[in-house]
Design an enzyme around this catalytic site. Structure first.
Site, PDB file in Angstrom:
ATOM      1  N   CYS A  50       0.841  -1.207   0.000  1.00  0.00           N
ATOM      2  CA  CYS A  50       0.000   0.000   0.000  1.00  0.00           C
ATOM      3  C   CYS A  50       0.872   1.251   0.000  1.00  0.00           C
ATOM      4  CB  CYS A  50      -0.907  -0.016   1.239  1.00  0.00           C
ATOM      5  SG  CYS A  50      -1.757   1.545   1.516  1.00  0.00           S
ATOM      6  N   CYS A  53       0.313   3.111   3.639  1.00  0.00           N
ATOM      7  CA  CYS A  53       0.632   2.522   4.944  1.00  0.00           C
ATOM      8  C   CYS A  53       1.942   3.098   5.500  1.00  0.00           C
ATOM      9  CB  CYS A  53       0.755   1.003   4.821  1.00  0.00           C
ATOM     10  SG  CYS A  53      -0.819   0.128   5.012  1.00  0.00           S
ATOM     11  N   HIS A 113      -4.570   0.057   7.869  1.00  0.00           N
ATOM     12  CA  HIS A 113      -5.019  -0.102   6.491  1.00  0.00           C
ATOM     13  C   HIS A 113      -6.467  -0.583   6.388  1.00  0.00           C
ATOM     14  CE1 HIS A 113      -4.236  -0.897   2.191  1.00  0.00           C
ATOM     15  NE2 HIS A 113      -4.951  -1.989   2.357  1.00  0.00           N
ATOM     16  N   ASN A 153     -13.208   9.931  -1.524  1.00  0.00           N
ATOM     17  CA  ASN A 153     -13.765   8.923  -2.417  1.00  0.00           C
ATOM     18  C   ASN A 153     -13.621   7.597  -1.700  1.00  0.00           C
ATOM     19  OD1 ASN A 153     -14.162  10.733  -4.579  1.00  0.00           O
ATOM     20  ND2 ASN A 153     -12.007  10.518  -5.164  1.00  0.00           N
ATOM     21  N   SER A 161      -8.533   5.074  -5.222  1.00  0.00           N
ATOM     22  CA  SER A 161      -7.416   4.336  -5.803  1.00  0.00           C
ATOM     23  C   SER A 161      -6.856   3.329  -4.815  1.00  0.00           C
ATOM     24  CB  SER A 161      -6.325   5.327  -6.223  1.00  0.00           C
ATOM     25  OG  SER A 161      -5.931   6.105  -5.110  1.00  0.00           O
ATOM     26  N   HIS A 164      -6.980   2.010   1.763  1.00  0.00           N
ATOM     27  CA  HIS A 164      -6.473   2.630   2.998  1.00  0.00           C
ATOM     28  C   HIS A 164      -7.332   3.872   3.313  1.00  0.00           C
ATOM     29  CE1 HIS A 164      -2.961   2.958   5.805  1.00  0.00           C
ATOM     30  NE2 HIS A 164      -3.610   4.096   6.032  1.00  0.00           N
ATOM     31  N   HIS A 166      -8.490   7.290   3.711  1.00  0.00           N
ATOM     32  CA  HIS A 166      -7.843   8.563   3.386  1.00  0.00           C
ATOM     33  C   HIS A 166      -8.827   9.490   2.693  1.00  0.00           C
ATOM     34  CE1 HIS A 166      -7.702   6.447  -0.479  1.00  0.00           C
ATOM     35  NE2 HIS A 166      -7.562   7.623  -1.070  1.00  0.00           N
ATOM     36  N   GLN A 168      -8.805  13.470   0.287  1.00  0.00           N
ATOM     37  CA  GLN A 168      -7.974  14.422  -0.431  1.00  0.00           C
ATOM     38  C   GLN A 168      -8.410  15.844  -0.090  1.00  0.00           C
ATOM     39  OE1 GLN A 168      -6.882  13.792  -4.549  1.00  0.00           O
ATOM     40  NE2 GLN A 168      -8.122  11.935  -4.610  1.00  0.00           N
TER      41      GLN A 168
HETATM   42  P1  H2U Z   1      -8.027   8.722  -4.283  1.00  0.00           P
HETATM   43  O1  H2U Z   1      -8.042   7.357  -3.691  1.00  0.00           O
HETATM   44  O2  H2U Z   1      -9.248   9.540  -3.949  1.00  0.00           O
HETATM   45  O3  H2U Z   1      -7.690   8.681  -5.740  1.00  0.00           O
HETATM   46  O4  H2U Z   1      -6.818   9.522  -3.573  1.00  0.00           O
HETATM   47  C1  H2U Z   1      -5.529   9.045  -3.566  1.00  0.00           C
HETATM   48  C2  H2U Z   1      -4.573  10.161  -3.969  1.00  0.00           C
HETATM   49  O5  H2U Z   1      -3.275   9.795  -3.532  1.00  0.00           O
HETATM   50  C3  H2U Z   1      -4.495  10.372  -5.463  1.00  0.00           C
HETATM   51  O6  H2U Z   1      -4.865  11.697  -5.769  1.00  0.00           O
HETATM   52  C4  H2U Z   1      -2.332  10.226  -4.456  1.00  0.00           C
HETATM   53  C5  H2U Z   1      -3.023  10.124  -5.802  1.00  0.00           C
HETATM   54  O7  H2U Z   1      -2.511  11.093  -6.684  1.00  0.00           O
HETATM   55  N1  H2U Z   1      -1.150   9.396  -4.331  1.00  0.00           N
HETATM   56  C6  H2U Z   1       0.054   9.986  -4.022  1.00  0.00           C
HETATM   57  O8  H2U Z   1       0.132  11.198  -3.883  1.00  0.00           O
HETATM   58  N2  H2U Z   1       1.157   9.203  -3.860  1.00  0.00           N
HETATM   59  C7  H2U Z   1       1.152   7.860  -4.016  1.00  0.00           C
HETATM   60  O9  H2U Z   1       2.161   7.213  -3.861  1.00  0.00           O
HETATM   61  C8  H2U Z   1      -0.089   7.143  -4.368  1.00  0.00           C
HETATM   62  C9  H2U Z   1      -1.303   7.968  -4.509  1.00  0.00           C
HETATM   63 ZN    ZN Z   2      -2.420   1.006   3.687  1.00  0.00          ZN
END
Ligand code: H2U
Ligand code: ZN
Length: 340
Positions: A50, A53, A113, A153, A161, A164, A166, A168
């Site tokens: 992940c 994490c 996680h 989201n 994506s 975990h 989180h 934004q």
């Molecule tokens: P979402 O799951 O809402 O897409 O948010 C995850 C965000 O995390 C996504 O905008 C960022 C992605 O650009 N990200 C990082 O900044 N670094 C990473 O290593 C993975 C994801």
């Molecule tokens: Zn994680």
């Protein structure tokens, strides 16, 4: 006799000045279309693959610290950047483009996680609320930032994506569409009535009780009269405050509490970790007073009739206006009856 419970009708959203078509007679139509897979496999407490994490390397190569609580970092793939040069492209009124500066961050809710808001304790969610307040103030204080959008989201269905826990934060130089619409409507209403649109709306909802889902001392959660998504919820502060940073300590804890209640009810609706997009609409950070602005959050979940059938915003929705089948009152009723 016209009856909202039976007959097709349209409802007005006073926050955005948009209409939604409601078709209560249409709930039993058959479905042979796409079937979603929303049942996620149980996640481990720590996932070595992940990006979010503690201790793991992110996609950009930076390694996360062994963070013990919430953790904030600048998005490695930011949609907005603070150093974008200022510029404008214009040909008459028809081709208009302008530079946009901003900052994008990611907030991990917990080092664990396998948590979701529903599975976190109120004390843990309160720490997330405190982090949102800090970020809202810090980003909002930057001279080139005028709007701070906090959003989560949740679930692969909503494009998250990563499982975990989180969210934004995108902080913008210029007010985005939804904030512009809501600011305009709240301001017009305030000028016309010398009172707050959402305070007045809350009063009506309290009288009818038809669309309330749950409440505590500081917040109401309800399915708005003009809801578009099947189980859409709006969280409205009982007190007229404009931003998360106006909340007292007790109110921040109550915000954590109602977020846990809502997400638990959602999870209990179809017995899956319920996907949604949620986010806060707070006082614009443009330095103006905005007495009209009332703090609220929107939950926009896509599931419709089961864990496997979602609402699509296509066809008529893309070309004409949003449409829904189950009424907001039916949705509120089902959510109200669930355990939180
Ligand atoms: P979402 O799951 O809402 O897409 O948010 C995850 C965000 O995390 C996504 O905008 C960022 C992605 O650009 N990200 C990082 O900044 N670094 C990473 O290593 C993975 C994801
Ligand atoms: Zn994680």
């Amino acid at each position: 006799m016209f009856d909202l419970k039976q007959h097709p009708h349209r409802r007005f959203n006073p926050l955005t000045s948009e209409w939604v078509l409601v078709s209560p007679q249409r709930t039993e139509r058959p479905w042979q279309g796409q079937v979603e897979e929303t049942q996620p496999e149980e996640q481990p407490v720590y996932d070595p693959d992940c990006y979010l994490c503690p201790g793991n390397a992110r996609a950009g190569g930076v390694r996360n610290p062994q963070y013990p609580r919430t953790f904030v970092f600048d998005n490695d793939f930011a949609a907005l950047r603070p150093d974008t040069p200022e510029g404008r492209v214009q040909e008459g009124e028809l081709i208009v483009g302008e530079s946009e500066r901003g900052i994008c961050r990611v907030v991990c809710f917990s080092p664990r996680h396998n948590l979701t808001i529903a599975r976190m304790s109120v004390a843990e969610i309160r720490e997330v609320v405190d982090t949102w307040v800090d970020q809202y103030q810090e980003l909002g204080a930057l001279p080139f930032i005028n709007w701070v959008q906090i959003f989560e989201n949740r679930g692969a269905l909503m494009g998250a994506s990563n499982p975990h826990p989180h969210c934004q934060i995108w902080a913008d130089e210029k007010a985005p569409n939804e904030s512009r619409k809501e600011a305009h409507s709240q301001s017009e209403y305030h000028v016309k009535h010398q009172s707050c649109l959402l305070c007045d709306y809350l009063e009506l909802e309290l009288r009818s009780q038809e669309r309330l889902v749950c409440e505590n001392d500081s917040f109401f959660a309800l399915v708005p009269f003009w809801a578009v998504w099947p189980f859409e919820i709006m969280v409205i502060s009982k007190r007229h405050v404009a931003g998360l940073d106006d909340l007292s300590g007790a109110e921040r804890t109550n915000l954590a509490g109602i977020l846990k209640q809502i997400t638990s009810r959602y999870d209990n609706l179809f017995q899956v970790s319920f996907p949604y997009t949620m986010g806060f609409h707070q006082l614009p950070k443009d330095g103006k007073p905005h007495p009209e602005w009332h703090l609220h959050a929107h939950f926009y979940p896509p599931l419709l009739r089961s864990a496997s059938v979602r609402k699509f915003m296509v066809g008529y929705e893309m070309l004409a206006m949003p449409q829904r089948d189950i009424t907001p009152e039916q949705a509120a009723n089902r959510l109200r009856e669930l355990n939180d």
